[in-house]
Design an enzyme around this catalytic site. Sequence first.
Site, PDB file in Angstrom:
ATOM      1  N   LYS A  11     -16.485  11.242 -19.982  1.00  0.00           N
ATOM      2  CA  LYS A  11     -15.333  10.817 -20.782  1.00  0.00           C
ATOM      3  C   LYS A  11     -14.871   9.401 -20.410  1.00  0.00           C
ATOM      4  O   LYS A  11     -15.258   8.865 -19.360  1.00  0.00           O
ATOM      5  CB  LYS A  11     -14.211  11.847 -20.610  1.00  0.00           C
ATOM      6  CG  LYS A  11     -14.579  13.229 -21.178  1.00  0.00           C
ATOM      7  CD  LYS A  11     -13.396  14.186 -21.096  1.00  0.00           C
ATOM      8  CE  LYS A  11     -13.719  15.520 -21.745  1.00  0.00           C
ATOM      9  NZ  LYS A  11     -12.532  16.434 -21.733  1.00  0.00           N
ATOM     10  N   TYR A  51     -13.158  17.392 -32.022  1.00  0.00           N
ATOM     11  CA  TYR A  51     -12.213  18.331 -31.412  1.00  0.00           C
ATOM     12  C   TYR A  51     -11.405  19.111 -32.456  1.00  0.00           C
ATOM     13  O   TYR A  51     -10.333  19.629 -32.137  1.00  0.00           O
ATOM     14  CB  TYR A  51     -11.275  17.587 -30.457  1.00  0.00           C
ATOM     15  CG  TYR A  51     -11.925  17.276 -29.115  1.00  0.00           C
ATOM     16  CD1 TYR A  51     -12.231  18.293 -28.211  1.00  0.00           C
ATOM     17  CD2 TYR A  51     -12.229  15.971 -28.744  1.00  0.00           C
ATOM     18  CE1 TYR A  51     -12.819  18.021 -26.989  1.00  0.00           C
ATOM     19  CE2 TYR A  51     -12.822  15.686 -27.519  1.00  0.00           C
ATOM     20  CZ  TYR A  51     -13.108  16.723 -26.649  1.00  0.00           C
ATOM     21  OH  TYR A  51     -13.696  16.455 -25.430  1.00  0.00           O
ATOM     22  N   PHE A  59      -1.675  19.181 -27.653  1.00  0.00           N
ATOM     23  CA  PHE A  59      -2.260  17.987 -27.030  1.00  0.00           C
ATOM     24  C   PHE A  59      -3.301  17.301 -27.915  1.00  0.00           C
ATOM     25  O   PHE A  59      -3.905  16.305 -27.511  1.00  0.00           O
ATOM     26  CB  PHE A  59      -2.885  18.342 -25.676  1.00  0.00           C
ATOM     27  CG  PHE A  59      -3.942  19.423 -25.722  1.00  0.00           C
ATOM     28  CD1 PHE A  59      -5.250  19.136 -26.085  1.00  0.00           C
ATOM     29  CD2 PHE A  59      -3.631  20.733 -25.381  1.00  0.00           C
ATOM     30  CE1 PHE A  59      -6.222  20.116 -26.128  1.00  0.00           C
ATOM     31  CE2 PHE A  59      -4.603  21.732 -25.417  1.00  0.00           C
ATOM     32  CZ  PHE A  59      -5.900  21.422 -25.793  1.00  0.00           C
ATOM     33  N   ARG A 104     -15.055  17.794 -11.916  1.00  0.00           N
ATOM     34  CA  ARG A 104     -13.649  17.530 -12.236  1.00  0.00           C
ATOM     35  C   ARG A 104     -12.785  17.438 -10.989  1.00  0.00           C
ATOM     36  O   ARG A 104     -11.856  16.613 -10.921  1.00  0.00           O
ATOM     37  CB  ARG A 104     -13.133  18.590 -13.212  1.00  0.00           C
ATOM     38  CG  ARG A 104     -13.638  18.314 -14.641  1.00  0.00           C
ATOM     39  CD  ARG A 104     -13.390  19.463 -15.563  1.00  0.00           C
ATOM     40  NE  ARG A 104     -13.576  19.100 -16.975  1.00  0.00           N
ATOM     41  CZ  ARG A 104     -13.644  19.984 -17.959  1.00  0.00           C
ATOM     42  NH1 ARG A 104     -13.563  21.289 -17.702  1.00  0.00           N
ATOM     43  NH2 ARG A 104     -13.797  19.578 -19.207  1.00  0.00           N
ATOM     44  N   ASN A 114     -10.092  14.381 -17.780  1.00  0.00           N
ATOM     45  CA  ASN A 114     -10.767  15.252 -16.814  1.00  0.00           C
ATOM     46  C   ASN A 114     -12.267  14.970 -16.698  1.00  0.00           C
ATOM     47  O   ASN A 114     -13.055  15.867 -16.402  1.00  0.00           O
ATOM     48  CB  ASN A 114     -10.467  16.724 -17.112  1.00  0.00           C
ATOM     49  CG  ASN A 114     -10.956  17.156 -18.485  1.00  0.00           C
ATOM     50  OD1 ASN A 114     -11.541  16.363 -19.207  1.00  0.00           O
ATOM     51  ND2 ASN A 114     -10.727  18.403 -18.825  1.00  0.00           N
ATOM     52  N   HIS A 117     -17.039  16.539 -20.363  1.00  0.00           N
ATOM     53  CA  HIS A 117     -17.050  17.653 -21.319  1.00  0.00           C
ATOM     54  C   HIS A 117     -18.263  18.527 -21.050  1.00  0.00           C
ATOM     55  O   HIS A 117     -19.318  18.024 -20.666  1.00  0.00           O
ATOM     56  CB  HIS A 117     -17.143  17.092 -22.748  1.00  0.00           C
ATOM     57  CG  HIS A 117     -17.417  18.145 -23.787  1.00  0.00           C
ATOM     58  ND1 HIS A 117     -16.416  18.911 -24.333  1.00  0.00           N
ATOM     59  CD2 HIS A 117     -18.581  18.583 -24.341  1.00  0.00           C
ATOM     60  CE1 HIS A 117     -16.953  19.772 -25.207  1.00  0.00           C
ATOM     61  NE2 HIS A 117     -18.257  19.583 -25.222  1.00  0.00           N
ATOM     62  N   GLU A 128     -22.746  20.423 -31.092  1.00  0.00           N
ATOM     63  CA  GLU A 128     -22.291  19.181 -30.465  1.00  0.00           C
ATOM     64  C   GLU A 128     -23.456  18.216 -30.228  1.00  0.00           C
ATOM     65  O   GLU A 128     -23.319  16.998 -30.428  1.00  0.00           O
ATOM     66  CB  GLU A 128     -21.554  19.503 -29.157  1.00  0.00           C
ATOM     67  CG  GLU A 128     -20.246  20.241 -29.439  1.00  0.00           C
ATOM     68  CD  GLU A 128     -19.572  20.824 -28.198  1.00  0.00           C
ATOM     69  OE1 GLU A 128     -18.503  21.443 -28.369  1.00  0.00           O
ATOM     70  OE2 GLU A 128     -20.100  20.656 -27.070  1.00  0.00           O
TER      71      GLU A 128
HETATM   72  P1  IDP Z   1     -12.692  22.303 -21.674  1.00  0.00           P
HETATM   73  O1  IDP Z   1     -13.015  20.826 -21.838  1.00  0.00           O
HETATM   74  O2  IDP Z   1     -12.587  22.698 -20.226  1.00  0.00           O
HETATM   75  O3  IDP Z   1     -13.600  23.201 -22.478  1.00  0.00           O
HETATM   76  P2  IDP Z   1     -10.678  22.767 -23.725  1.00  0.00           P
HETATM   77  O4  IDP Z   1      -9.629  23.830 -23.662  1.00  0.00           O
HETATM   78  O5  IDP Z   1     -11.836  22.972 -24.667  1.00  0.00           O
HETATM   79  O6  IDP Z   1     -11.194  22.505 -22.238  1.00  0.00           O
HETATM   80  O7  IDP Z   1      -9.929  21.418 -24.082  1.00  0.00           O
HETATM   81  C1  IDP Z   1     -10.643  20.277 -24.516  1.00  0.00           C
HETATM   82  C2  IDP Z   1     -10.100  19.070 -23.799  1.00  0.00           C
HETATM   83  O8  IDP Z   1      -8.739  18.871 -24.192  1.00  0.00           O
HETATM   84  C3  IDP Z   1     -10.022  19.186 -22.269  1.00  0.00           C
HETATM   85  O9  IDP Z   1     -11.255  18.937 -21.619  1.00  0.00           O
HETATM   86  C4  IDP Z   1      -8.971  18.148 -21.940  1.00  0.00           C
HETATM   87  O10 IDP Z   1      -9.491  16.808 -22.008  1.00  0.00           O
HETATM   88  C5  IDP Z   1      -7.981  18.344 -23.093  1.00  0.00           C
HETATM   89  N1  IDP Z   1      -6.930  19.329 -22.757  1.00  0.00           N
HETATM   90  C6  IDP Z   1      -7.068  20.670 -22.630  1.00  0.00           C
HETATM   91  N2  IDP Z   1      -5.887  21.258 -22.322  1.00  0.00           N
HETATM   92  C7  IDP Z   1      -4.981  20.254 -22.257  1.00  0.00           C
HETATM   93  C8  IDP Z   1      -3.568  20.219 -21.977  1.00  0.00           C
HETATM   94  O11 IDP Z   1      -2.912  21.236 -21.733  1.00  0.00           O
HETATM   95  N3  IDP Z   1      -2.976  18.973 -22.001  1.00  0.00           N
HETATM   96  C9  IDP Z   1      -3.678  17.823 -22.283  1.00  0.00           C
HETATM   97  N4  IDP Z   1      -4.994  17.828 -22.550  1.00  0.00           N
HETATM   98  C10 IDP Z   1      -5.656  19.014 -22.535  1.00  0.00           C
HETATM   99 MG    MG Z   2     -13.871  23.266 -24.525  1.00  0.00          MG
END
Ligand code: IDP
Ligand code: MG
Length: 140
Positions: A11, A51, A59, A104, A114, A117, A128
């Site tokens: 990212k 997304y 978010f 992470r 974070n 992905h 994807e």
């Molecule tokens: P993942 O990447 O671990 O699968 P997802 O729930 O699919 O997590 O969320 C996609 C991305 O959205 C996350 O990797 C992160 O960058 C962002 N994200 C997820 N939850 C939050 C949040 O509570 N606040 C801000 N950004 C978030």
């Molecule tokens: Mg995800």
Amino acid sequence: MAGTKTFTMIKPDAFGAGNSGAIIRMIEEAGFEIRAMKLTRMSEKLAGSFYAVHKERPFYQDLVKYMSSGPIIAMILEKSNAVEDFRTLIGATDPAKAAEGTVRKLFATSIEANAIHGSDSDENADIEGNFFFSQLERFN
Ligand code: IDP
Ligand code: MG
């Protein structure tokens, strides 16, 4: 049977901090083979469609802005049990909850920024990978 492919992006935060090399090394040392790779940058429109499953989440707008804020490195990776093993390697979404030694835990700066992905299912790994790579780029 679990699939052998997954999709990942380094990212914008991790790329911008100069952590791409260290992260790719971790990926290779964990036994994943790189099958396709490109440095690119998503427009807000593309990040929004990547997304789209999250569009009702609070978010979402921030995530779209962040993911289009700088270059990313997209990759298709191959390994047995790829999706699950890669999610283990990268750790929990929130770096505060990510296990020691995960990508992470080492490189993420917040739950949003974070570092990396990882696809959450074989079906999404395919979708994807196809989103980023043409048939010609998925030659192997
Ligand atoms: P993942 O990447 O671990 O699968 P997802 O729930 O699919 O997590 O969320 C996609 C991305 O959205 C996350 O990797 C992160 O960058 C962002 N994200 C997820 N939850 C939050 C949040 O509570 N606040 C801000 N950004 C978030
Ligand atoms: Mg995800």
